[in-house]
Design an enzyme around this catalytic site. Sequence first.
Site, PDB file in Angstrom:
ATOM      1  N   ASN A  38      -7.893   5.567  -0.325  1.00  0.00           N
ATOM      2  CA  ASN A  38      -7.403   4.259   0.089  1.00  0.00           C
ATOM      3  C   ASN A  38      -6.901   3.513  -1.153  1.00  0.00           C
ATOM      4  OD1 ASN A  38      -7.080   1.606   0.938  1.00  0.00           O
ATOM      5  ND2 ASN A  38      -8.961   1.560   2.141  1.00  0.00           N
ATOM      6  N   HIS A  43      -1.853   1.420   7.553  1.00  0.00           N
ATOM      7  CA  HIS A  43      -2.142   1.520   6.123  1.00  0.00           C
ATOM      8  C   HIS A  43      -1.691   2.877   5.589  1.00  0.00           C
ATOM      9  CE1 HIS A  43      -4.054  -0.060   2.601  1.00  0.00           C
ATOM     10  NE2 HIS A  43      -4.995   0.858   2.540  1.00  0.00           N
ATOM     11  N   CYS A  96       0.835  -1.205   0.000  1.00  0.00           N
ATOM     12  CA  CYS A  96       0.000   0.000   0.000  1.00  0.00           C
ATOM     13  C   CYS A  96       0.869   1.254   0.000  1.00  0.00           C
ATOM     14  CB  CYS A  96      -0.952  -0.004   1.191  1.00  0.00           C
ATOM     15  SG  CYS A  96      -0.135  -0.015   2.804  1.00  0.00           S
TER      16      CYS A  96
END
EC number: 3.4.22.-
Length: 684
Positions: free
Chosen positions: A278, A254, A101
């Site tokens: 995201n 994250h 990520c």
Amino acid sequence: MSLWPPFRCRWKLAPRYSRRASPQQPQQDFEALLAECLRNGCLFEDTSFPATLSSIGSGSLLQKLPPRLQWKRPPELHSNPQFYFAKAKRLDLCQGIVGDCWFLAALQALALHQDILSRVVPLNQSFTEKYAGIFRFWFWHYGNWVPVVIDDRLPVNEAGQLVFVSSTYKNLFWGALLEKAYAKLSGSYEDLQSGQVSEALVDFTGGVTMTINLAEAHGNLWDILIEATYNRTLIGCQTHSGEKILENGLVEGHAYTLTGIRKVTCKHRPEYLVKLRNPWGKVEWKGDWSDSSSKWELLSPKEKILLLRKDNDGEFWMTLQDFKTHFVLLVICKLTPGLLSQEAAQKWTYTMREGRWEKRSTAGGQRQLLQDTFWKNPQFLLSVWRPEEGRRSLRPCSVLVSLLQKPRHRCRKRKPLLAIGFYLYRMNKYHDDQRRLPPEFFQRNTPLSQPDRFLKEKEVSQELCLEPGTYLIVPCILEAHQKSEFVLRVFSRKHIFYEIGSNSGVVFSKEIEDQNERQDEFFTKFFEKHPEINAVQLQNLLNQMTWSSLGSRQPFFSLEACQGILALLDLNASGTMSIQEFRDLWKQLKLSQKVFHKQDRGSGYLNWEQLHAAMREAGIMLSDDVCQLMLIRYGGPRLQMDFVSFIHLMLRVENMEDVFQNLTQDGKGIYLQKPEWMMMALYS
């Protein structure tokens, strides 16, 4: 005085492109390989990063792979594969099963700036013209731009779906291929598991990065974000550690991309909002200002329509205060260090030196070991001064020192990073630069700057405010007798930098070219006088600018044109434009200038065919009939469109596209109440 708080910063700057091979991948001549494949009528197969499990890696990632994994090329996966197209400038990439990520958050930030993206991703590559299954990407790798060549075989599951990075546009493949190239540079896909957003941002840009701990952020964080979003920056952020999805919709541990900011007015008081994405392409914030929040009813109809998009695409708004509460790190990356200094009208210069720590010779460890080995570390002399005042000036100079450690293994995660740092000493006497300073010097002198703690990071950096003079920099590893190589760089307005005892001699600083610096300074001064500008002031501002790619045919912005531009961008219906709204406009104007210049044949106008091509170049698909009507509406009597009219058309199309995408439920139509319809139709 610097706008930025004294947090730990990471600094990068890119030299010119280099064809050097990196330790991670062999020297491969892209042009020669492409020509050979075209000549032989075959598709390229990269034996240095084969379509086998060896390129996936040997760790936990293997356990995530679907059964019967296959490797296929994009033409085998879609009837009309596209490498890249401009319409996909909206965030369209989604993370796969690799835990990268951090990489994807940086990649999404990169995708928001096509001019920066095109340095890393040559956008003229395709699956039609000169297609031979070979692609090339560029990364900033420890001081040099290196090309990475790959074939286009991608891992897919039994259904033919990409298992790693994919696009919401199923026929778009630049993101998946870039991830493969980065995996090759790093050693394998496995080596992309876990990392810092800052690391990928620097590898994509060679730019300047600063990491802010949001728990310690100063009250001027909003000012920092305003300046950062204007200055062609890439911005990422990270949540607190963990591994679960929280009830508020955020994901622990994250990385996210910061894609925009907006100051809005709610019941006569301002609210400061940030927009995040995201990398999963789904799972969003559920608190205030989320897609389903009632807070949106506090805004004007136009502002709500143009800001709120109810779609589970991973992108969402939240307040600045909630952002500071729920996120731990903010990472800002810019191409030059000028963003971090208020020393106006002076160019930045930089110097880069490579060095090494050798066991039992130059790996002396931290200062606590000064009695025995600290003095053995590499020693660098730095002289700084203010160029406009000469060396006798006593006014402080802004200086940035960056220490970056090179990898100790071809695979990114195989050998962990060492804990590194550097010390800075003031030199009060002349020193013979051929002799290393002895242990007695370090016993008698206290460092002017030293590490708060040694960090196991790719790079550690510090922003310093130094009086003109000579200083000693000592880079070191926490523990002595550990072998590694490093890159040490210095940024300032003017300096000389060299290693004591080195045969390479004195290195004078080189100028950093930032074509936007003077322009940015002009805008800032203008808005200091006029915090909110009307159409007349907008006209005055735009007509003072030089449009370099338009040559001698400089455009004239009429008052009517500026009133139209203002109406399109005036979301809160105030009749004025803030510096934030102007910065958004300026980004769009620069992109429109490039598109217009590419299609113009020197006349200063676009005909029907050129307009059609320009709209396609910008990712806007209009039918022939609509394109003809646009020439009638925005062109002159000869059905030719000048630059100012082209800008007005581009802004209006973008505006209408945003309205449709934000309001549509099925992608086919929208519903508007009469007041909303009247507002959008009459004041835009």
